[in-house]
Enzyme design. Structure first.
Site, PDB file in Angstrom:
ATOM      1  N   GLY A  37       0.827  -1.192   0.000  1.00 40.55           N
ATOM      2  CA  GLY A  37       0.000   0.000   0.000  1.00 40.55           C
ATOM      3  C   GLY A  37       0.865   1.247   0.000  1.00 40.55           C
ATOM      4  O   GLY A  37       2.055   1.198   0.343  1.00 40.55           O
ATOM      5  N   CYS A  38       0.277   2.374  -0.366  1.00 42.46           N
ATOM      6  CA  CYS A  38       1.053   3.614  -0.463  1.00 42.46           C
ATOM      7  C   CYS A  38       1.535   4.087   0.910  1.00 42.46           C
ATOM      8  O   CYS A  38       2.728   4.351   1.096  1.00 42.46           O
ATOM      9  CB  CYS A  38       0.238   4.698  -1.160  1.00 42.46           C
TER      10      CYS A  38
END
Length: 313
Positions: free
Chosen positions: A114-115
């Site tokens: 995920g970012c």
């Protein structure tokens, strides 16, 4: 022969950006025509007729797609959050440790990070591995992302004018954000961190910060020692850079937009005994499609060398 990639979910924010980033790369990219994108039979055939299936889907749809893959030669890169802590899946952060690139290259199932976790894990994991950060240390992580982090619906809402007056929107206040288990697991934390994310009124880019009291860390910890630990861990890294020691003055979340780079900073104050760990990255770059291209380059090595058989048919 270049590996065949099938992108399932090619019209979402990550899927569209991934296609742009793959232009000129040594892959044969396949997508479905509009009338077949929701056709289960067409998707199943495409998923089983490629070398690497890239899933740019919501979590439930990604789990469904994985269940449809019955060709043992097909490898999967999942850009959703469905499998980031799942057994049997390799975490697609090549900089996690020295073994991770080889693990990704050989894996049949890879979860794209995920970012927000990309930034948090990159800051915390080296300090945990070095014994500088206690596993049970209570942590609060703050982050601001561009509105593209909400996906296509968020982009349409902001750029359509509906949310133009919203300068900053803090969310996740129920403290159940889906990225928290990923951060805790891959940063090797014993305690669940408090995560406070927000969206700013700009399209893309993330700034993430973690505040620390040096007295709660390993004896002898200083801002310089934390900086040196990160510097040693990422020495020679192509995509992660460490800003020079000392307070940076300010951080621009959009500074690395359009790239697959991430910039880390250790800002400390010797008088107060406090440190802020900082990360800047493009949520669509190192936080999504850029990282996917990096992982695909590693995975393609085994396709090209023949250690993974080609697709059936």
């Amino acid at each position: 022969m270049d590996p065949i990639l099938f992108i399932d979910g090619d019209q979402g924010t990550t899927g569209l950006d991934l296609q742009r980033r793959l232009l000129g790369q040594p892959f044969r990219v396949r997508t479905l025509p509009p009338e077949q994108r929701k056709d289960p039979d067409a998707r199943r055939d495409a998923l089983n007729g490629c070398d690497i299936a890239v899933l740019c889907l919501p979590d439930a749809a990604a789990r469904e797609a994985v269940a449809w893959v019955d060709n043992p030669a097909v490898r999967v890169l999942d850009a959703s959050s469905a499998h980031r802590t799942a057994p049997g899946w390799v975490y697609g952060l090549p900089e996690l440790d020295t073994r991770q690139p080889a693990c990704i290259a050989a894996a049949t199932r890879v979860s794209n990070p995920g970012c927000y976790p990309t930034a948090a894990v990159a800051l915390l994991r080296p300090l945990r591995d070095a014994g500088l950060l206690p596993a049970d240390l209570p942590l609060a992580i703050h982050a601001v992302s561009g509105y593209s982090g909400q996906g296509r619906a968020g982009v349409e809402r902001f750029e359509g004018g509906e949310a133009a007056a919203t300068a900053l929107q803090v969310y996740g206040l129920g403290l159940e954000h889906k990225h928290v288990p990923e951060i805790q697991h891959h940063a090797s934390l014993a305690e669940r961190p408090v995560f406070v994310p927000a969206y700013g009124n700009y399209r893309q880019g993330i700034v993430l910060t973690i505040a620390l009291h040096l007295r709660l860390l390993a004896p002898g910890s200083t801002a310089a020692r934390l900086h040196d630990c990160l510097a040693a861990h990422y020495a020679g890294s192509e995509f992660i850079e460490l800003q020079a020691a000392g307070a940076p003055g300010e951080l621009d979340p959009q500074a690395l937009n359009g790239t697959n780079r991430m910039r880390l900073t250790v800002a400390g104050n010797d008088r107060t005994g406090q440190v802020v760990l900082c990360a800047v990255l493009d949520n669509l770059g190192k936080g999504a499609a850029g990282a996917a291209v990096q992982n695909l380059a590693l995975m393609a090595r085994h396709v090209e060398t023949g250690r993974v058989p080609g697709p059936a048919g």
